[in-house]
Design a protein around this motif. Sequence first.
Motif, mmCIF file in Angstrom:
data_model
loop_
_atom_site.group_PDB
_atom_site.id
_atom_site.type_symbol
_atom_site.label_atom_id
_atom_site.label_comp_id
_atom_site.label_asym_id
_atom_site.label_seq_id
_atom_site.Cartn_x
_atom_site.Cartn_y
_atom_site.Cartn_z
ATOM 1 N N CYS A 167 -28.196 23.632 12.785
ATOM 2 C CA CYS A 167 -27.475 23.642 11.484
ATOM 3 C C CYS A 167 -28.376 23.100 10.319
ATOM 4 O O CYS A 167 -27.906 23.342 9.094
ATOM 5 C CB CYS A 167 -26.337 22.654 11.556
ATOM 6 S SG CYS A 167 -26.554 20.808 11.542
ATOM 7 N N TYR A 168 -29.470 22.319 10.532
ATOM 8 C CA TYR A 168 -30.455 21.934 9.530
ATOM 9 C C TYR A 168 -29.639 20.846 8.542
ATOM 10 O O TYR A 168 -30.422 20.456 7.671
ATOM 11 C CB TYR A 168 -30.826 23.122 8.523
ATOM 12 C CG TYR A 168 -31.796 23.988 9.300
ATOM 13 C CD1 TYR A 168 -31.742 24.596 10.126
ATOM 14 C CD2 TYR A 168 -33.061 24.022 8.759
ATOM 15 C CE1 TYR A 168 -32.325 25.532 10.917
ATOM 16 C CE2 TYR A 168 -34.212 25.058 9.080
ATOM 17 C CZ TYR A 168 -33.740 25.666 10.084
ATOM 18 O OH TYR A 168 -34.470 26.467 10.837
ATOM 19 N N ARG A 169 -28.555 20.235 9.046
ATOM 20 C CA ARG A 169 -27.882 19.231 7.989
ATOM 21 C C ARG A 169 -28.744 18.113 7.903
ATOM 22 O O ARG A 169 -28.990 17.415 6.967
ATOM 23 C CB ARG A 169 -26.707 18.937 8.699
ATOM 24 C CG ARG A 169 -25.402 19.732 8.370
ATOM 25 C CD ARG A 169 -24.143 19.028 8.862
ATOM 26 N NE ARG A 169 -23.089 19.812 8.669
ATOM 27 C CZ ARG A 169 -21.848 19.555 9.170
ATOM 28 N NH1 ARG A 169 -21.652 18.428 9.978
ATOM 29 N NH2 ARG A 169 -20.834 20.336 9.043
ATOM 30 N N CYS A 170 -29.545 17.540 9.213
ATOM 31 C CA CYS A 170 -30.171 16.477 9.385
ATOM 32 C C CYS A 170 -31.474 16.451 8.524
ATOM 33 O O CYS A 170 -32.104 15.369 7.911
ATOM 34 C CB CYS A 170 -30.651 16.083 10.866
ATOM 35 S SG CYS A 170 -31.522 17.180 11.600
ATOM 36 N N LEU A 171 -32.091 17.776 8.344
ATOM 37 C CA LEU A 171 -33.088 17.978 7.545
ATOM 38 C C LEU A 171 -32.999 17.703 5.978
ATOM 39 O O LEU A 171 -33.628 17.213 4.960
ATOM 40 C CB LEU A 171 -33.606 19.239 7.484
ATOM 41 C CG LEU A 171 -34.230 19.856 9.052
ATOM 42 C CD1 LEU A 171 -34.758 20.958 8.885
ATOM 43 C CD2 LEU A 171 -34.845 18.649 9.640
ATOM 44 N N PHE A 172 -31.714 18.375 5.635
ATOM 45 C CA PHE A 172 -31.406 18.244 4.261
ATOM 46 C C PHE A 172 -30.966 16.618 3.769
ATOM 47 O O PHE A 172 -31.256 16.162 2.726
ATOM 48 C CB PHE A 172 -29.893 19.197 4.128
ATOM 49 C CG PHE A 172 -30.211 20.422 3.803
ATOM 50 C CD1 PHE A 172 -31.056 21.052 2.470
ATOM 51 C CD2 PHE A 172 -29.814 21.524 4.600
ATOM 52 C CE1 PHE A 172 -31.223 22.336 2.560
ATOM 53 C CE2 PHE A 172 -30.329 22.832 4.798
ATOM 54 C CZ PHE A 172 -30.630 23.222 3.493
ATOM 55 N N THR A 173 -30.434 15.852 4.972
ATOM 56 C CA THR A 173 -30.137 14.537 4.862
ATOM 57 C C THR A 173 -31.609 13.774 4.459
ATOM 58 O O THR A 173 -31.624 13.024 3.570
ATOM 59 C CB THR A 173 -29.539 14.002 5.883
ATOM 60 O OG1 THR A 173 -28.248 14.727 6.193
ATOM 61 C CG2 THR A 173 -29.015 12.681 5.427
ATOM 62 N N ALA A 174 -32.349 14.185 5.383
ATOM 63 C CA ALA A 174 -33.847 13.278 5.239
ATOM 64 C C ALA A 174 -34.454 13.901 3.742
ATOM 65 O O ALA A 174 -35.102 12.901 3.244
ATOM 66 C CB ALA A 174 -34.633 13.473 6.347
ATOM 67 N N GLN A 176 -33.004 14.715 1.080
ATOM 68 C CA GLN A 176 -32.393 14.249 -0.050
ATOM 69 C C GLN A 176 -31.932 12.626 -0.195
ATOM 70 O O GLN A 176 -31.708 12.270 -1.354
ATOM 71 C CB GLN A 176 -30.967 14.940 -0.307
ATOM 72 C CG GLN A 176 -31.305 16.522 -0.504
ATOM 73 C CD GLN A 176 -30.084 17.495 -0.444
ATOM 74 O OE1 GLN A 176 -28.826 17.035 -0.685
ATOM 75 N NE2 GLN A 176 -30.471 18.572 -0.193
ATOM 76 N N LEU A 177 -32.210 12.082 0.845
ATOM 77 C CA LEU A 177 -31.948 10.657 0.828
ATOM 78 C C LEU A 177 -33.183 9.776 1.268
ATOM 79 O O LEU A 177 -33.039 8.517 0.930
ATOM 80 C CB LEU A 177 -30.939 10.417 2.162
ATOM 81 C CG LEU A 177 -29.389 10.380 1.699
ATOM 82 C CD1 LEU A 177 -28.921 11.550 0.861
ATOM 83 C CD2 LEU A 177 -28.392 9.836 2.967
ATOM 84 N N THR A 178 -34.106 10.107 1.744
ATOM 85 C CA THR A 178 -35.214 9.528 1.869
ATOM 86 C C THR A 178 -36.446 9.835 1.113
ATOM 87 O O THR A 178 -36.371 11.006 0.749
ATOM 88 C CB THR A 178 -35.668 9.502 3.488
ATOM 89 O OG1 THR A 178 -36.230 10.750 3.901
ATOM 90 C CG2 THR A 178 -34.479 9.247 4.480
ATOM 91 N N ASN A 179 -37.554 9.140 1.176
ATOM 92 C CA ASN A 179 -38.501 9.406 0.310
ATOM 93 C C ASN A 179 -39.388 10.442 0.804
ATOM 94 O O ASN A 179 -40.246 11.054 0.168
ATOM 95 C CB ASN A 179 -39.391 8.313 -0.344
ATOM 96 C CG ASN A 179 -39.602 7.081 0.878
ATOM 97 O OD1 ASN A 179 -39.442 7.521 1.917
ATOM 98 N ND2 ASN A 179 -39.879 6.110 0.408
ATOM 99 N N LYS A 180 -39.431 10.393 2.092
ATOM 100 C CA LYS A 180 -40.401 11.324 3.085
ATOM 101 C C LYS A 180 -39.739 11.894 4.188
ATOM 102 O O LYS A 180 -39.527 10.775 4.976
ATOM 103 C CB LYS A 180 -41.444 10.808 3.041
ATOM 104 C CG LYS A 180 -42.891 11.706 3.322
ATOM 105 C CD LYS A 180 -44.023 10.828 3.462
ATOM 106 C CE LYS A 180 -45.149 11.654 3.737
ATOM 107 N NZ LYS A 180 -46.234 11.151 4.497
ATOM 108 N N SER A 201 -41.178 7.892 14.656
ATOM 109 C CA SER A 201 -41.551 7.725 13.362
ATOM 110 C C SER A 201 -40.334 7.948 12.394
ATOM 111 O O SER A 201 -40.575 7.702 11.174
ATOM 112 C CB SER A 201 -42.646 8.882 12.835
ATOM 113 O OG SER A 201 -42.041 10.146 13.237
ATOM 114 N N LEU A 202 -38.963 7.977 12.966
ATOM 115 C CA LEU A 202 -37.985 8.007 11.885
ATOM 116 C C LEU A 202 -37.509 6.548 11.443
ATOM 117 O O LEU A 202 -36.939 6.051 12.293
ATOM 118 C CB LEU A 202 -36.761 8.584 12.633
ATOM 119 C CG LEU A 202 -36.942 10.164 12.957
ATOM 120 C CD1 LEU A 202 -35.636 10.596 13.198
ATOM 121 C CD2 LEU A 202 -37.620 10.851 11.586
#
Length: 384
Positions: A167-174, A176-180, A201-202
Amino acid sequence: MADEKKMFKVTIDNITVEVEPGTSILQAARQIGGDVAPPAMCYYSKLKGTGGKCRTCLVEVAAGSTADPRPMPKLVASCRTNVMDGMVVKNITSEKVIDARNGVVEMLLINHPLDCPICDQAGECSLQDLSYENGRPGTRYEFSRRTFEKHDLGPYIQLHMTRCILCYRCLFTADQLTNKRVHGVLDRGDHSEIATYIHKSLENDFIGNIIDVCPVGALTDKTFRFKNRVWFLKPVDAHRDCNHPNCKGHVTLWYRGDEVFRVTARKDQWGEVEDWICNECRFEKKKTSDWVIEGPTKVSRHSVISQGHYVGVERPQEVLYDVLDGRKPKLLMDIHSVSEVNRPEIDLSEIEGPAHSTDFGPSKARPAGTSDAGNPWSTGKENK
Ligand code: SF4
Ligand code: FES
């Protein structure tokens, strides 16, 4: 005098609502609420750019607008299609939509391991809910299901790639919420998988939020893994003064007895996070003394978690009569009188350990010879 904002009128499943221009059909349907709101497995209103991937939110546009009332030739993804003034939309009143949604669910489940009995997401899994509504009783797929090499994402997050629906939600979260962002979708087509190039590495302070946005059990909390079933836990709202600049420290604590089994962000009626929380609040504060308790969580989402719950359960708005345009629904059977389960006088939260069939029998006493931890199937003495 300032011009009054022009509102668009849209009719969804025979219910008309006024919304601002630029509103998606899905958001307009959510304003009506209940079953009129299409299911959304990839769209997430708190994350920019989501939607358009899973096709579970398909709807039929029976009239495009007042100016051009022709129907749209194909079903459209309601999360990615904006309303027009005078638009007429069908969701649960359209046979085409139900048929297409059944097909989408069958596709999503083609490679799914169907391991709900051991999955930590069971009881709060959007795919599980969707399968109950739109799934087939059996599979028509005759090939081997996909398997993947295991990726270790570090101490906090467990990845089960076989459950992922991309669904790609976890990618959008990372993003938009994390610096990298350090995870992504590798490979293409049937080989696509969520992975990192570097194991363990998460690590970002906010990366735990990908657990909350994952609609299935592909990303789960390692600190809670296999420890309990969510329907045995009691959610309680709590907060703390968190030092992280972007974390308000507003969470839900999940209790069994006086033990905190897990900490999550608070979610709204669509299952979306209200305030993102940091890893410290989520993974490292598991004592009641770490928190200021506000009270039992109001479970506004229709959910197994509200089963046997004690206060604050809000029933979803009943829209069936409006959808049926005044006609009465035909009741084929009352499942409560037929199945003898889900009886209101039985409070699941009072039962010690997992509920057994004996807990729902004419008498709640277990038959002699059945051990407490016992499996009623193995004794052959369960209540008939
Ligand atoms: S891991 Fe979960 S959130 Fe990420 S793409 Fe897969 S299903 Fe979506
Ligand atoms: S929610 Fe609309 S396509 Fe996934």
